[in-house]
Design a protein around this motif. Structure first.
Motif, PDB file in Angstrom:
ATOM      1  N   ASP A  53      81.832  15.022   4.562  1.00  0.00           N
ATOM      2  CA  ASP A  53      81.376  14.565   3.253  1.00  0.00           C
ATOM      3  C   ASP A  53      80.027  13.865   3.304  1.00  0.00           C
ATOM      4  O   ASP A  53      79.341  13.768   2.283  1.00  0.00           O
ATOM      5  N   ASP A  54      79.617  13.394   4.470  1.00  0.00           N
ATOM      6  CA  ASP A  54      78.428  12.552   4.565  1.00  0.00           C
ATOM      7  C   ASP A  54      77.290  13.144   5.381  1.00  0.00           C
ATOM      8  O   ASP A  54      76.123  12.869   5.099  1.00  0.00           O
ATOM      9  N   VAL A  55      77.601  13.925   6.403  1.00  0.00           N
ATOM     10  CA  VAL A  55      76.623  14.257   7.429  1.00  0.00           C
ATOM     11  C   VAL A  55      76.585  15.759   7.682  1.00  0.00           C
ATOM     12  O   VAL A  55      77.616  16.441   7.647  1.00  0.00           O
ATOM     13  N   LEU A  56      75.362  16.262   7.942  1.00  0.00           N
ATOM     14  CA  LEU A  56      75.139  17.628   8.410  1.00  0.00           C
ATOM     15  C   LEU A  56      74.599  17.569   9.833  1.00  0.00           C
ATOM     16  O   LEU A  56      73.674  16.787  10.128  1.00  0.00           O
ATOM     17  N   VAL A  57      75.137  18.395  10.714  1.00  0.00           N
ATOM     18  CA  VAL A  57      74.681  18.481  12.097  1.00  0.00           C
ATOM     19  C   VAL A  57      74.489  19.950  12.442  1.00  0.00           C
ATOM     20  O   VAL A  57      75.405  20.756  12.246  1.00  0.00           O
TER      21      VAL A  57
END
Length: 464
Positions: free
Chosen positions: A443-447
Motif C-alpha cells: 500500500d505504501d512502497v514500490l520496489v
C-alpha cells in the motif's frame, strides 16, 4: 492504416531503452505551455486519423486545456481503413465507431475542445491533397499554434498532412510544430532531427488524461474479432511509447517559449533542516526502518565493490549500504544534509554535493563504475528529462551484471514533477535492456530491481 509504409505495426519496433537512452533528450528545449497559451490564440491539432491526436500530443492538449488555451482538433479521415482484412467489421462500421471514439478521447483531453471531421478517404490523403489543403487553409489563422503529424513519419497520410500543414502555416504566418508517431516504431535516434526537437514534459494529470483518451480507442488497441486481420493496430509496444511522461515535437525553426530550470534547487532542501536535523522523519519510524530493511533485503549480492546512492539525505540508508559494499558514493543536493551525513560516517563512503543528473559523470571512467545504483525516494523530485538523463548516466556507469534498484513512495505527491508509480514506469522503459529481476509493492512502497548476476541467489550457492 492503408498504403505501403516502410514498416509493419505488428513488428516489435525499436526498444524504449534505445530511444530513452539517447543523451539528446537532455539538450532539447522544454516548451513552456502557459507561455505558449499566452502567445497564441489557439492550439490547432491536425490529425490524419482518429487517435493520432492522443498518441502524438495528448499530453500537450491536456496541458494547454489546463492553461486556458482554446483547443481545436481537426481529423482528416475517419480511419476506416485501419483493418482492411478484418473478418467482421467493414469500413463503414469502423469509420463510424472511430468518429465516436475520437469525440470521447478529445473530451478526455480537453472537455472544451472543438472537434471537426473532414471525412477524407483513409490512406488517400496524397491523392486528395488539393481538398486537404483547402480544408486546412480554412482553419489555420495567423495566431494559431498548429500541431500536425511529422512529414517524415513514413506513413503516407501523416507525411501528406504534415507537408500541407507546413505550407499553409507558412502562408498564414502561423507557428507549426510536428509530432512523430510511427518514427518511434521504425526509426532509430539518428533518424530524428534533434536540432529542431523540443519537448513537452507531462505531469501526473496530463499522463492520466492521455491514458484515458487512448482507452477510448478500443477499436485500435483490442482485437475486432478472431481472425489475423482483426489484430490491434496499436499493440502494447506502441502504447508503451505513448505512455512516456514527455512528448517530442519538431519545430519549424521559430523560437518557442522554453524552460530548462530544474524542478527544485538546493535552497529548498537546505531550508527543510532549519526546523531540525530529521525533516524526513527517518529516526523512530517503523515505516522508514521497514523500507530500509526491504531495500537491503532485495539486493542480489552479499558484497558489492562500489555502490552509488542518489539522494542520500542524512545518510541513514547509506550506512546500510556501506555494510555491504567496499566503496560507496552518496550524492545529495543539500549541503546541510551532507554535513549531518558525514558525522561518524564510515571511512569508505564518499559524500558528493550536487544535483542529478549533473553530479553524475557523463563519460564514466573505470573509477566511476558501480555494481549497485540505488535511487530511493528521489525520482519524483526530477523533471522527466532530468530523470531520463539520470537513468542514462546510471546505466552508462553500471558494471557488467550491475544492479539498479528503485524504491519510492506509492501515494500521491504534491508540488513535485512526478510520483512514484510514474518514476518506476519511466525506469522500466529506460532500462528495458536489463533483466527485470524483482517487483514488490504494497500500500505504501514500490520496489523494482533491474540487472544483477545471472541465476538466483540459491542457484549461485548451489542450493537449486
Amino acid at each position: 492504416m492503408t498504403g505501403a509504409p516502410a514498416f509493419r505495426h505488428t513488428d516489435t519496433g525499436t526498444s524504449e531503452s534505445t530511444w530513452l537512452g539517447d543523451p539528446r533528450w537532455a539538450l532539447a528545449p522544454v516548451l513552456d505551455v502557459p507561455a505558449l497559451a499566452a502567445r497564441h490564440d489557439e492550439l490547432l491539432v491536425l490529425a490524419a486519423h482518429p487517435d493520432d491526436e492522443a498518441l502524438g500530443v495528448g499530453g500537450l492538449v491536456a496541458l494547454a486545456d489546463r492553461a486556458g488555451m482554446p483547443v481545436s482538433v481537426v481529423v482528416a479521415t475517419d480511419g476506416e481503413g485501419s483493418h482492411p482484412d478484418a473478418s467482421a467489421w467493414g469500413p463503414d462500421r469502423l469509420g463510424g465507431v472511430r468518429r465516436l471514439e475520437a469525440a470521447a478521447a478529445v473530451s478526455a483531453l480537453s472537455p472544451r475542445a472543438g472537434l471537426t471531421h473532414l471525412g477524407l478517404p483513409d490512406g488517400s490523403l496524397a491523392v486528395r491533397r488539393g481538398a486537404l489543403r483547402e480544408a486546412v487553409q480554412r482553419v489555420v489563422r495567423p495566431g494559431s499554434l498548429v500541431v500536425a503529424p511529422w512529414s517524415g513519419d513514413r506513413h503516407p497520410d501523416h507525411d501528406t498532412l504534415g507537408a500541407v500543414a507546413a505550407e499553409v502555416a507558412a502562408e498564414r504566418g502561423a507557428t507549426l510544430l510536428q509530432y512523430p508517431i510511427w518514427l518511434w516504431h521504425w526509426g532509430l535516434p539518428d533518424d530524428l532531427p534533434w536540432e529542431r526537437a523540443c519537448v513537452v514534459e507531462l505531469d501526473r494529470d496530463a499522463v492520466d488524461r492521455k491514458a484515458a483518451a487512448l482507452r477510448e480507442y478500443p477499436s485500435q488497441s483490442s482485437p475486432l474479432g478472431p481472425a489475423e486481420g482483426d489484430r490491434p493496430v496499436l499493440p502494447p509496444e506502441v502504447l508503451r511509447r505513448a505512455a512516456r511522461p514527455l512528448e517530442l515535437l519538431v519545430a519549424d525553426g521559430g523560437a518557442q517559449p522554453a524552460s530548462r530550470t530544474s524542478a527544485g534547487g538546493a535552497e529548498a532542501f537546505d531550508a527543510m533542516y532549519e526546523a531540525g536535523d530529521d525533516p524526513w522523519g527517518f529516526h523512530g519510524s517503523f515505516f522508514e526502518r521497514r523500507k530500509r530493511d526491504l531495500t537491503a533485503g532485495v539486493l542480489l549480492r552479499e558484497r558489492y565493490d562500489h555502490a552509488l546512492e542518489i539522494g542520500c539525505a542524512t545518510g541513514v540508508l547509506t550506512r546500510r549500504l556501506a555494510e555491504r559494499a567496499d566503496r560507496v558514493t552518496a550524492t545529495d543536493v543539500s549541503v546541510r544534509a551532507l554535513d549531518l551525513a558525514r558525522v561518524d560516517a564510515p571511512e569508505h563512503v564518499s559524500w558528493v554535493l550536487g544535483r542529478v543528473p549533473e553530479v553524475l559523470p557523463d563519460d564514466p571512467g573505470p573509477q566511476d563504475r558501480v555494481d549497485l545504483a540505488v535511487l530511493s525516494e528521489v525520482g519524483y523530485f526530477l523533471r522527466p528529462t532530468e530523470l531520463l538523463e539520470t537513468l542514462r548516466r546510471v546505466r552508462d556507469a553500471l558494471a557488467p551484471d550491475g544492479e539498479v534498484l528503485l524504491v519510492h513512495w506509492r501515494h500521491g505527491t504534491q508540488d513535485v514533477p512526478l510520483d512514484g508509480p510514474l518514476v518506476h514506469d519511466v525506469a522500466a522503459a529506460a532500462l528495458d535492456d536489463l533483466p527485470h529481476r524483482l517487483h514488490l509493492e504494497d500500500d505504501d512502497v514500490l520496489v523494482d530491481l533491474w540487472g544483477g548476476p545471472a541465476g538466483s541467489v540459491a542457484e549461485r550457492e548451489g542450493r537449486a
